[in-house]
Each structure stands twice: as C-alpha cells, then as structure tokens.
Design a protein around this motif. Structure first.
Motif, PDB file in Angstrom:
ATOM      1  N   LEU B  99       0.833  -1.201   0.000  1.00  0.00           N
ATOM      2  CA  LEU B  99       0.000   0.000   0.000  1.00  0.00           C
ATOM      3  C   LEU B  99       0.867   1.249   0.000  1.00  0.00           C
ATOM      4  O   LEU B  99       0.654   2.178   0.767  1.00  0.00           O
ATOM      5  CB  LEU B  99      -0.944   0.024   1.208  1.00  0.00           C
ATOM      6  N   ALA B 100       1.839   1.229  -0.885  1.00  0.00           N
ATOM      7  CA  ALA B 100       2.748   2.363  -1.003  1.00  0.00           C
ATOM      8  C   ALA B 100       3.393   2.693   0.329  1.00  0.00           C
ATOM      9  O   ALA B 100       3.648   3.844   0.640  1.00  0.00           O
ATOM     10  CB  ALA B 100       2.033   3.582  -1.584  1.00  0.00           C
ATOM     11  N   GLY B 101       3.628   1.668   1.123  1.00  0.00           N
ATOM     12  CA  GLY B 101       4.312   1.875   2.383  1.00  0.00           C
ATOM     13  C   GLY B 101       3.380   1.929   3.574  1.00  0.00           C
ATOM     14  O   GLY B 101       3.823   1.828   4.717  1.00  0.00           O
ATOM     15  N   GLY B 102       2.093   2.128   3.313  1.00  0.00           N
ATOM     16  CA  GLY B 102       1.138   2.168   4.410  1.00  0.00           C
ATOM     17  C   GLY B 102       1.479   3.252   5.411  1.00  0.00           C
ATOM     18  O   GLY B 102       1.819   4.371   5.060  1.00  0.00           O
TER      19      GLY B 102
END
Lengths: 112, 117
Positions: B99-102
C-alpha cells in the motif's frame, strides 16, 4: 490538489531556545504525517510520524510535533535547540494508500 | 545491507548521454520509491514499485525516464538522452509495507547526484 506547505524557508534560533518549524497540509481524508531531516549530502532521515491517537507525538533527538486537525497543521517543535540540530527539515503527508508528498523544506539554523 | 544503498553517488553526464542509477533496498522491503530532488526543493515523486510491479509511474517527467525492478529487489532508474533540467539528486526509498508503504516511514538512501553538462 494534495499539497504540503512549509511557509518558512529558514528558521533561526539561538541554542537553548525553543524552536518551531511550521507545516500545513491539504490532503483529503485522514493522512499520515511525517517529519524528515536532511543533513548536507545525506539522505532523508525519519524523525517522527502521526498516525492516530494523541495529537502530540515524540520522535528522535528530542523532537516532537503537534497535530491539529482543525488547522490541518503538523508543526515540529523542540524545547531546547542544539547547534547540531541545524539542518534541512521536511514535512510530508501520505494519504492512506497514496504516495508520500513532501513540502519544500525549511532550513533550521541554530546559533551558539 | 543495513540500509538503502544507491550508486553511483555522483554522476556527471554530457547532454544527450544515457545514465543508469541503481538502488539496493533493505532486504525484504516490498515497496520501493524513486524521488527527484532539485536543488533547494523538496523531493518529488517519480515512481513506485510493489515487489516487481510498477504500480505508479505518474511522476516520471517524460518518456526518457524509465525504471525497473525485475526481481523485486534491486531497482534501476534509467534516463535516456539526458538534458540539463535532469540535473538533480535522485533518491530511492523502501518500506516493508504494501500500500505504497502504508503507515510505515520510508527508509531513504543517500541519493545519486546527477549533473548534466
């Protein structure tokens, strides 16, 4: 459009005095908020983040930041500045599944 | 290694040359990002990988810019026919989260400084 604003290009403080580096943001939803520091010719180093919960978050090197939802701000603070704190500071926001968006940066100059 | 490693640290290219910048993320990190940082500016997003899949390349400024991460670890950012406006520091970052790094912070390398003459 999603954006982050750091209204001060430079902040000057005397060693031992409190410091504040300002950050406001415009992002939909409830983003995650970050502060990073960059020393000359070095990469970005993580300082602290706000995810949820207590509006005052504490981070590395004695820094803290206060989240204010109504003002959409996330100002970086330190009670007593050190000369070694002199560096470039970046505020960043991240929508839940989006990419990290950075402000333009604020140079902190702490004088002895 | 212990951190994100980028090479070369400094690259000088003549206008029109092709360059390749390498990023070795922290082992096991799923998400990998490339950012461009012009002098006196904040980092600007270029592209994002989740493992080997390039999920977002919306920040690549032109079709001269190309990034890959074929085995889901090391990534290469390639710039073809370099122009003076490509002069910048190129930062690579990784995160263990999807998630794009969360909610996780990104771990940045020291960057590759590209100067195009």
């Amino acid at each position: 459009a999603q954006s982050v604003a750091q209204p001060e290009d430079q902040v000057n403080v005397a060693e031992g005095n409190p410091l504040t580096v300002k950050c406001t943001y415009s992002v939909s939803g409830n983003p995650y908020l970050f502060w990073y520091v960059q020393y000359p010719n070095r990469g970005l180093q993580f300082l602290l983040k706000y995810i949820t919960g207590d509006n005052l978050v504490k981070g590395s090197y004695g820094f803290e930041a206060e989240f204010n939802k109504s003002q959409t701000s996330f100002h970086l603070k330190k009670p007593s500045a050190l000369v070694s704190d002199s560096a470039l500071y970046f505020c960043a926001v991240k929508p839940w599944t989006g990419k990290l968006i950075f402000g333009q940066g604020t140079t902190l100059q702490v004088k002895p | 290694g212990a951190g994100v490693s980028q090479s070369p640290r400094y690259k000088v290219a003549k206008r029109g040359q092709d360059v390749a910048l390498r990023c070795d993320p922290i082992s096991g990190h799923v998400s990998l990002f490339w950012y461009q940082q012009a002098l006196g500016q904040g980092p600007e997003f270029l592209t994002y990988f989740q493992n080997e899949a390039q999920l977002d390349k919306s920040g690549l400024p032109s079709d001269r810019f190309f990034a890959e991460r074929p085995e889901g670890s090391v990534s290469t950012l390639k710039i073809q026919r370099t122009q003076q406006e490509d002069s910048a520091v190129y930062l690579c970052a990784s995160s263990p989260n999807r998630l794009a790094g969360g909610r996780e912070e990104l771990f940045f390398g020291e960057g590759s400084r590209l100067t195009v003459l």
